[in-house]
Design a protein around this motif. Sequence first.
Motif, PDB file in Angstrom:
ATOM      1  N   THR A   1       0.791  -1.330  -0.002  1.00 11.09           N
ATOM      2  CA  THR A   1      -0.028   0.099   0.055  1.00 11.09           C
ATOM      3  C   THR A   1       0.939   1.357  -0.047  1.00 11.09           C
ATOM      4  O   THR A   1       0.557   2.355  -1.067  1.00 11.09           O
ATOM      5  N   ALA A   2       1.999   1.225   0.836  1.00  8.02           N
ATOM      6  CA  ALA A   2       2.628   2.248   0.762  1.00  8.02           C
ATOM      7  C   ALA A   2       3.452   2.719  -0.549  1.00  8.02           C
ATOM      8  O   ALA A   2       3.481   3.630  -0.886  1.00  8.02           O
ATOM      9  N   ALA A   3       3.819   1.491  -1.346  1.00  6.59           N
ATOM     10  CA  ALA A   3       4.555   1.484  -2.543  1.00  6.59           C
ATOM     11  C   ALA A   3       3.359   2.192  -3.518  1.00  6.59           C
ATOM     12  O   ALA A   3       3.700   3.275  -4.477  1.00  6.59           O
ATOM     13  N   PHE A   4       2.122   1.546  -3.388  1.00  3.18           N
ATOM     14  CA  PHE A   4       1.211   2.302  -4.612  1.00  3.18           C
ATOM     15  C   PHE A   4       0.638   3.500  -4.363  1.00  3.18           C
ATOM     16  O   PHE A   4       0.482   4.388  -5.290  1.00  3.18           O
ATOM     17  N   VAL A   5       0.591   4.050  -3.013  1.00  2.61           N
ATOM     18  CA  VAL A   5       0.289   5.448  -2.824  1.00  2.61           C
ATOM     19  C   VAL A   5       1.618   6.243  -3.283  1.00  2.61           C
ATOM     20  O   VAL A   5       1.425   7.495  -3.847  1.00  2.61           O
ATOM     21  N   SER A   6       2.815   6.017  -3.103  1.00  3.47           N
ATOM     22  CA  SER A   6       3.948   6.648  -3.540  1.00  3.47           C
ATOM     23  C   SER A   6       3.969   6.921  -5.082  1.00  3.47           C
ATOM     24  O   SER A   6       4.592   7.691  -5.676  1.00  3.47           O
ATOM     25  N   ALA A   7       3.477   5.502  -5.825  1.00  8.09           N
ATOM     26  CA  ALA A   7       3.359   5.418  -7.134  1.00  8.09           C
ATOM     27  C   ALA A   7       2.535   6.471  -7.746  1.00  8.09           C
ATOM     28  O   ALA A   7       2.834   7.107  -8.621  1.00  8.09           O
ATOM     29  N   ALA A   8       1.642   6.935  -6.871  1.00 10.04           N
ATOM     30  CA  ALA A   8       0.559   7.926  -7.324  1.00 10.04           C
ATOM     31  C   ALA A   8       1.140   9.365  -7.300  1.00 10.04           C
ATOM     32  O   ALA A   8       0.984  10.254  -7.706  1.00 10.04           O
ATOM     33  N   VAL A   9       1.872   9.564  -6.144  1.00  5.22           N
ATOM     34  CA  VAL A   9       2.302  10.774  -5.556  1.00  5.22           C
ATOM     35  C   VAL A   9       3.315  11.155  -6.317  1.00  5.22           C
ATOM     36  O   VAL A   9       3.796  12.491  -6.737  1.00  5.22           O
ATOM     37  N   GLY A  10       4.485  10.107  -6.552  1.00  5.67           N
ATOM     38  CA  GLY A  10       5.854  10.436  -7.055  1.00  5.67           C
ATOM     39  C   GLY A  10       5.616  11.258  -8.402  1.00  5.67           C
ATOM     40  O   GLY A  10       6.367  12.388  -8.667  1.00  5.67           O
ATOM     41  N   PRO A  11       4.802  10.863  -9.452  1.00  7.05           N
ATOM     42  CA  PRO A  11       4.800  11.521 -10.791  1.00  7.05           C
ATOM     43  C   PRO A  11       4.292  12.921 -10.630  1.00  7.05           C
ATOM     44  O   PRO A  11       4.697  13.793 -11.247  1.00  7.05           O
ATOM     45  N   MET A  12       3.387  12.904  -9.504  1.00  8.35           N
ATOM     46  CA  MET A  12       2.621  14.395  -9.598  1.00  8.35           C
ATOM     47  C   MET A  12       3.885  15.437  -8.966  1.00  8.35           C
ATOM     48  O   MET A  12       3.879  16.432  -9.391  1.00  8.35           O
ATOM     49  N   VAL A  13       4.347  14.958  -7.992  1.00  7.71           N
ATOM     50  CA  VAL A  13       5.246  15.729  -7.346  1.00  7.71           C
ATOM     51  C   VAL A  13       6.375  16.074  -8.128  1.00  7.71           C
ATOM     52  O   VAL A  13       6.832  17.357  -8.610  1.00  7.71           O
ATOM     53  N   GLY A  14       6.856  15.081  -8.997  1.00  7.64           N
ATOM     54  CA  GLY A  14       8.006  15.307  -9.774  1.00  7.64           C
ATOM     55  C   GLY A  14       7.584  16.321 -10.790  1.00  7.64           C
ATOM     56  O   GLY A  14       8.318  17.052 -11.211  1.00  7.64           O
ATOM     57  N   GLY A  15       6.390  16.261 -11.530  1.00  4.93           N
ATOM     58  CA  GLY A  15       6.058  17.013 -12.623  1.00  4.93           C
ATOM     59  C   GLY A  15       5.865  18.350 -12.044  1.00  4.93           C
ATOM     60  O   GLY A  15       6.372  19.516 -12.727  1.00  4.93           O
ATOM     61  N   VAL A  16       5.499  18.701 -10.774  1.00  8.51           N
ATOM     62  CA  VAL A  16       5.526  19.901 -10.249  1.00  8.51           C
ATOM     63  C   VAL A  16       6.865  20.592 -10.028  1.00  8.51           C
ATOM     64  O   VAL A  16       6.954  21.931 -10.415  1.00  8.51           O
ATOM     65  N   ILE A  17       7.694  19.773  -9.514  1.00 17.92           N
ATOM     66  CA  ILE A  17       9.172  20.147  -9.270  1.00 17.92           C
ATOM     67  C   ILE A  17      10.014  20.672 -10.803  1.00 17.92           C
ATOM     68  O   ILE A  17      10.513  21.731 -11.149  1.00 17.92           O
ATOM     69  N   ALA A  18       9.705  19.738 -11.562  1.00 18.36           N
ATOM     70  CA  ALA A  18      10.334  19.838 -13.184  1.00 18.36           C
ATOM     71  C   ALA A  18       9.757  21.055 -13.503  1.00 18.36           C
ATOM     72  O   ALA A  18      10.638  21.844 -14.194  1.00 18.36           O
ATOM     73  N   HIS A  19       8.233  21.186 -13.587  1.00 15.36           N
ATOM     74  CA  HIS A  19       8.038  22.631 -14.171  1.00 15.36           C
ATOM     75  C   HIS A  19       8.189  23.764 -13.472  1.00 15.36           C
ATOM     76  O   HIS A  19       8.593  24.880 -14.287  1.00 15.36           O
ATOM     77  N   ALA A  20       8.443  23.875 -12.271  1.00 16.68           N
ATOM     78  CA  ALA A  20       8.806  25.039 -11.430  1.00 16.68           C
ATOM     79  C   ALA A  20      10.285  25.204 -11.185  1.00 16.68           C
ATOM     80  O   ALA A  20      10.615  26.522 -11.686  1.00 16.68           O
TER      81      ALA A  20
END
Length: 402
Positions: free
Chosen positions: A344-363
């Motif tokens: 469960t921890a891994a799947f939650v992270s898999a959902a969060v990771g791309p969102m956070v990564g996209g925000v950081i890369a864009h900013a």
Amino acid sequence: MPRPDRYRWVVLAVGAAAQAATSAYFLGLASITPALRVHFGLDLPGVGTLLGTIALGLVLTLIAWGSAADRFGERGVMTVGLLGAAIALGAAAVVPNPAAVGLLLALAGASGASVNSASGRAVLTWFPAERRGFAMSIRQTAVPVGGGLAALVLPGLADTAGVPAAFAALGGFCAVAAVAVAIWVTEPPGSPARGTAERAGFSVVLRNRRLLLLSVAAFSLVIPQSMGLTFLVELLHDSAGFSPAVAAAVLAGVQALSVVGRLSSGLWSDQVGSRLGPLRITAVVVAAAFALAAALEPGPAALFVIVLVPAVAISASWNGLVYAAAGELAPPGRAATAMAVSNTAAFVSAAVGPMVGGVIAHAAGWPAMLACGAVVALLARLALAGGRQDARSRAATSVQKS
């Protein structure tokens, strides 16, 4: 029954096939997003939401399925779950309303979560500690294999026979897997009857500090993994000048390398008698590789690619070790529940990771995103710093009583 030392490979093969069947729709439906958009009249956010319901259903039910597997055994749990997924996907083939299909896909995700929780328990109960790391890694390779096979087959099927045929094929795959599980997955000889084994309460799993730290490590290591796999094509296109087709081919190569890495990490853990030791080393290597890639991103394209590609492949090579360690560290009778918590921890992270990564890369740009992956990998290493006693020292107690 055939000899246990041979039959365990039958159980592993069937469990891996079941994992591939669920991964085929967890991951493979993304390969026909254009067809889904046309068929249901969806825009990009709409098709993203539609496919996201699968992960939602899965995350909400993983722990419940793990607890059921500990109580009733993996055969019944996986058979019921796979049949539920087959029915949901079959219904999706004949339902025209996208909202209803989203609910059916959530049900398919919730049903398929049974395999994620129970198939790992089958590996733990059938394989001795000295072979368990490799066996668990084989089971984990079924995830990219199932998704990859679906990505090869589904686009052509959707183009020639339509989206309903793609849903029907995925449902059929799950139905066949359910029959195979019902026939060939059994308890090892000498296992205690269901309901007679010692079983710790569920709260004991949540109070186990070492299991919680292992889940924190899993969450942390999935962040660079998910960011790397999600944005590798964009990175290669923007920073190295690769065409989209060439970048996609490199991504396919990285997936193949990650399969080799998962198998190798399992063998490594068996040879050194430790799951946590290789995990600690992997976390440090991932952190160093992502940090070096961040430093090289503005530099020579060839050198950047030489560092980035192995970094992403290594970041996707450790998953089997976490689940083997979780099952071995579990309180008596709670191996599947413990693995479900880490999953469960891994799947939650898999959902969060791309969102956070996209925000950081864009900013702040790609180097900032890669640096973030490095920092989070170091957090995983810190979470794994304690507990010098290896998980395998607990294997005989927790697994045999499962």
